[in-house]
Design a protein around this motif. Structure first.
Motif, short mmCIF file in Angstrom:
data_model
loop_
_atom_site.label_atom_id
_atom_site.label_comp_id
_atom_site.label_asym_id
_atom_site.label_seq_id
_atom_site.Cartn_x
_atom_site.Cartn_y
_atom_site.Cartn_z
N ALA A 512 0.83 -1.21 0.00
CA ALA A 512 0.00 0.00 0.00
C ALA A 512 0.86 1.25 0.00
N VAL A 513 1.95 1.22 0.74
CA VAL A 513 2.86 2.37 0.77
C VAL A 513 3.47 2.60 -0.61
N ALA A 514 3.92 1.53 -1.25
CA ALA A 514 4.54 1.66 -2.57
C ALA A 514 3.56 2.21 -3.60
N GLN A 515 2.30 1.85 -3.47
CA GLN A 515 1.30 2.26 -4.47
C GLN A 515 0.75 3.66 -4.23
N HIS A 516 0.70 4.11 -2.98
CA HIS A 516 0.01 5.37 -2.66
C HIS A 516 0.93 6.43 -2.08
N THR A 517 2.24 6.25 -2.13
CA THR A 517 3.14 7.30 -1.66
C THR A 517 2.99 8.53 -2.54
N PRO A 518 2.77 9.71 -1.96
CA PRO A 518 2.60 10.93 -2.76
C PRO A 518 3.84 11.22 -3.60
N ALA A 519 3.62 11.86 -4.72
CA ALA A 519 4.73 12.25 -5.59
C ALA A 519 5.64 13.22 -4.85
N GLY A 520 6.94 13.09 -5.08
CA GLY A 520 7.90 13.98 -4.43
C GLY A 520 8.22 13.58 -3.01
N THR A 521 7.88 12.37 -2.63
CA THR A 521 8.18 11.89 -1.27
C THR A 521 8.70 10.46 -1.33
N THR A 522 9.32 10.05 -0.24
CA THR A 522 9.67 8.65 -0.05
C THR A 522 9.02 8.19 1.25
N ALA A 523 8.68 6.90 1.33
CA ALA A 523 8.02 6.38 2.52
C ALA A 523 8.64 5.04 2.90
N HIS A 524 8.75 4.82 4.20
CA HIS A 524 9.35 3.58 4.72
C HIS A 524 8.52 3.08 5.89
N VAL A 525 8.43 1.76 6.02
CA VAL A 525 7.65 1.13 7.07
C VAL A 525 8.59 0.69 8.19
N GLY A 526 8.29 1.14 9.43
CA GLY A 526 9.10 0.79 10.59
C GLY A 526 8.26 0.19 11.69
N GLY A 527 8.88 -0.04 12.84
CA GLY A 527 8.20 -0.68 13.96
C GLY A 527 8.66 -2.12 14.11
N THR A 528 8.28 -2.74 15.22
CA THR A 528 8.73 -4.10 15.53
C THR A 528 8.44 -5.09 14.41
N SER A 529 7.22 -5.05 13.89
CA SER A 529 6.83 -6.03 12.86
C SER A 529 7.69 -5.89 11.62
N ALA A 530 7.90 -4.65 11.18
CA ALA A 530 8.70 -4.42 9.98
C ALA A 530 10.17 -4.77 10.23
N VAL A 531 10.67 -4.44 11.43
CA VAL A 531 12.06 -4.74 11.75
C VAL A 531 12.34 -6.23 11.67
N PHE A 532 11.47 -7.02 12.29
CA PHE A 532 11.73 -8.46 12.29
C PHE A 532 11.44 -9.10 10.94
N ALA A 533 10.60 -8.48 10.13
CA ALA A 533 10.45 -8.97 8.75
C ALA A 533 11.74 -8.78 7.98
#
Length: 736
Positions: A512-533
């Motif tokens: 969802a982040v990759a598909q809906h990130t606004p133009a001119g920005t970058t987005a990254h997923v963090g937190g425990t779940s993302a870290v251990f993934a």
């Protein structure tokens, strides 16, 4: 070099002993302070910068001022009578929280510890309202403390704060609950405190009793523990100093693992010296004890050095890992083992020289050769029925290895699984709010076009994230002060440390982040779940890299040491079977029988290195003795039987001691799997691989085992077993 060290130590024993005692006490005293400065608990910081969750962590620190050294405790506050919170109750909660947040929490002091040796963790907690349950049954507070959950000082501060908060809210007619990593760690530690103390004492008692039964001497039973304690204290301080000088950070569990490893291998090395020292004194009763100690330590020192360097070489391969927790573990173990090696070549020979024949008092075993016992019967059995013993040992290992079917990795934090107050509080929160409220998965957005971020610009991304199945709630975007970055917290409906949460963060959320990130920005997923993934990806890469490199390096060491092409292949095949059997048995017990999520993600690599490196050491001991016995006239079968007879007591005793030391890890919450696996792996390596499988193969292959250089009869005048070699014949290294 080795003979120079052991020779000096046996000639000047009291100087060496005094130096080690002073060094050990000094570094032991400094170790707690130094280790506290170099240990780190934030697992995400061990990830390479290229991973998505690592990039999210950098944004949280640089743009939102997140403290990487802080730990968050979630406090649940509810009315004691179970009624819903009213407006006045809400005001009271905030007022009491403000009082707690304005009060400095003083770290409890231990009267038996000097103040300068204990880092002062006293601090003022940062307390902020988090949210209120939809039915107003409770309110949540977020409490931030500095430090890592494993730090005893931080744990003491948390206990003081927890007790003060309970008392204060209780006086206001409210009850409290506490959850989070620190709360869970403290609850588990407190619940296991008695078990840890009793378990450690039982293991120490087992080691002493085993040595008493073997040597019939109180001094020989206690000396290994005292010597290893001194060297281990120096090694712990040396590891901390090395980490401080090189700027490396250690995982919080590394110091405890190092001490257990040093206890096991240190006692092993001293046992090898004690067995050979006793044999030398029996064979040459007229020889001065100091001279005997010098000869024995010079011979066995080479074997000890080979064994220690095998462990160092194995752990050196962790330098190739991408996951920082592995990279920090390798050098730490290597430094500790090198210090233990130095102690084994200096302090231990000095102790033998100083004690002399009194080392075995009041035993009278030095006055006569022992009768043939279980070791001799085992040697006869293995050599009379080599195929039967080979097939039986392979069948046992294969049956255990069958447990590898369906193996899963568990990337949680190694909790004990026991019900704790922290777990009960988390369950109460999850009944009303999404399970991820106390540990959200966060999406960090950073502008790359120089423009400011607004709620409208982020609206599409926020709506898309809220619609992801498994996301219970998406909080409003929080903007940084310069509006160049934003954070969107997602409260998942599943446990943030579960496999479902990791799959959710790495799959649908990132999609969802990759598909809906606004133009001119970058987005990254963090937190425990993302870290251990992301850790799962990094560990998978490291396992594929480190395993073959470590195996190749150990094989090369064996090739040089044994001067054979076939013997190293036989030994590596045996330890490979031992590794598979141990990991399979651990999977059977914990994943299938106890229904845990899987085996701890670090276990395969740590188990591989320990079982292969330490198992190879035991194999080296028996193989070297087999080769020595095959140099004597007679059939190869008889040579193998003699080798087993003379080596089995030392290998079995050393294996039991090392397994017992690894068993102490079970008293540390979260280390149950590691303790079980390492204990079983060492027992299989010592009692099955080294004393049954390898001798059976050596009996079947005969002198062809040493192809292309088969050992022939010893030259004329070659020393008999237990006698000093003539001047014209170089001393042989007998590793037991």
């Amino acid at each position: 070099m080795i003979r120079a060290l052991t020779g000096f130590s046996t000639r000047h024993p009291w100087k060496v002993i005094t130096l080690w005692v002073v060094l050990g006490l000094a570094l032991s005293a400094l170790a707690p302070v130094l280790i506290a400065r170099v240990t780190h608990q934030q697992t995400a910081d061990f990830l390479p910068r290229g991973y998505d969750s690592a990039a999210a962590l950098r944004i949280s620190q640089e743009r939102f001022g997140a403290d990487p050294d802080a730990v968050t405790v979630t406090v649940l506050v509810a009315r004691s009578d179970g009624s819903a919170l009213g407006a006045a109750d809400q005001d009271r909660v905030e007022a009491e929280a403000a009082k707690l947040g304005a009060r400095r929490v003083v770290m409890p002091r231990k009267d038996d510890m000097p103040r300068f040796l204990v880092p002062d963790r006293s601090q003022t907690p940062l307390i902020a309202p988090a949210m209120t349950a939809p039915d107003r049954s409770f309110a949540l507070l977020s409490v931030q403390l500095k430090g890592i959950p494993s730090d005893p000082g931080v744990q003491g501060v948390y206990r003081t704060f927890r007790d003060a908060a309970r008392t204060q809210f209780s006086e206001a007619g409210m009850r409290t609950g506490f959850t989070g990593a620190l709360a869970g760690t403290v609850d588990t530690t407190d619940a296991h405190e008695t078990a840890a103390t009793v378990g450690g004492a039982l293991v120490m008692g087992f080691i002493v009793l085993l040595n008493v039964l073997v040597f019939r001497s109180a001094l020989a039973a206690l000396l290994p523990l005292l010597a290893v304690a001194v060297i281990g204290g120096a090694a712990g301080g040396a590891v901390a100093v090395a980490a401080l000088l090189t700027g490396r950070e250690l995982d919080a569990g590394t110091p405890a693992l190092i001490q257990v490893v040093l206890l096991g291998i240190g006692i092993d090395y001293l046992l090898f010296l004690l067995f050979r020292f006793r044999e030398q004194l029996r064979a040459r009763p007229e020889q001065y004890a100091r001279e005997a100690a010098g000869q024995v330590c010079g011979r066995v020192g080479t074997a000890i050095a080979s064994a220690a360097l095998t462990i160092v070489a194995a752990f050196a391969t962790l330098g190739l890992a991408t996951f920082g927790q592995f990279r920090s573990l390798g050098p730490a173990i290597a430094v500790a083992v090198l210090v233990m090696l130095l102690g084994s070549l200096t302090l231990m020979p000095a102790l033998l020289s100083a004690a002399g024949r009194k080392m075995f008092w009041p035993s009278r075993s030095l006055r006569h050769e022992p009768r043939e016992g279980r070791a001799a019967r085992l040697g006869d059995l293995v050599t009379r029925r080599p195929w039967t013993m080979l097939m039986a040992s392979v069948a046992l290992l294969a049956a255990l290895a069958a447990g590898l079917a369906g193996l899963r990795m568990d990337y949680g934090r190694g909790g004990s699984g026991d019900p704790t107050p922290a777990a009960a509080t988390a369950a109460e929160i999850a009944r009303t709010l999404p399970a991820g409220v106390s540990d959200p998965t966060s999406v960090f957005v950073a502008a790359t076009d120089g423009g400011a971020l607004t709620a409208e610009r982020l609206g599409g991304l926020s709506r898309a994230l809220a619609q992801v199945q498994g996301v219970g709630q998406a909080a409003q975007a929080v903007l940084s002060e310069d509006r160049g970055a934003a954070r969107i917290d997602l409260y998942l409906t599943v446990d943030p440390q579960s496999q479902q949460a990791r799959d959710l963060a790495s799959g649908p959320v990132r999609a969802a982040v990759a598909q809906h990130t606004p133009a001119g920005t970058t987005a990254h997923v963090g937190g425990t779940s993302a870290v251990f993934a992301d850790i799962a990806t990094a560990v998978g890469h490291d396992l594929k890299t480190v395993f073959p490199v470590a195996a190749a390096l150990i094989s090369l060491i064996l090739l040089v040491l044994l001067r054979s092409l076939l013997a190293p292949a036989v030994l590596m095949l045996s330890v490979g079977l031992g590794f598979a059997a141990t990991l399979g048995a651990t999977t059977l017990v914990f994943q299938h029988a106890l229904d845990e999520p899987g085996v701890e993600f670090t276990l395969p690599l740590v188990l591989f290195l320990f079982v292969v490196a330490l198992g190879t050491d035991y194999n080296i001991l028996i193989a070297d003795r087999i080769r020595e016995e095959m140099r004597r006239p007679g059939p190869a079968r008889a040579a193998v039987a003699r080798a087993v007879r003379h080596t089995a007591p030392a290998v079995a005793t050393a294996g039991l001691v090392l397994a017992g030391s690894f068993a102490t890890l079970a008293t540390t919450p979260g280390n149950e799997q590691v303790a079980f696996a390492l204990t079983l792996g060492i027992l299989l390596s010592a009692l099955v691989l080294s004393l049954v499988l390898v001798p059976a193969l050596a009996t079947i292959l005969g002198r062809a085992l040493w192809w292309p250089v088969r050992p022939g009869p010893a030259p004329a005048g070659h020393a008999k077993h237990g006698e000093a070699a003539p001047a014209a014949v170089p001393d042989r290294v007998t590793a037991y």
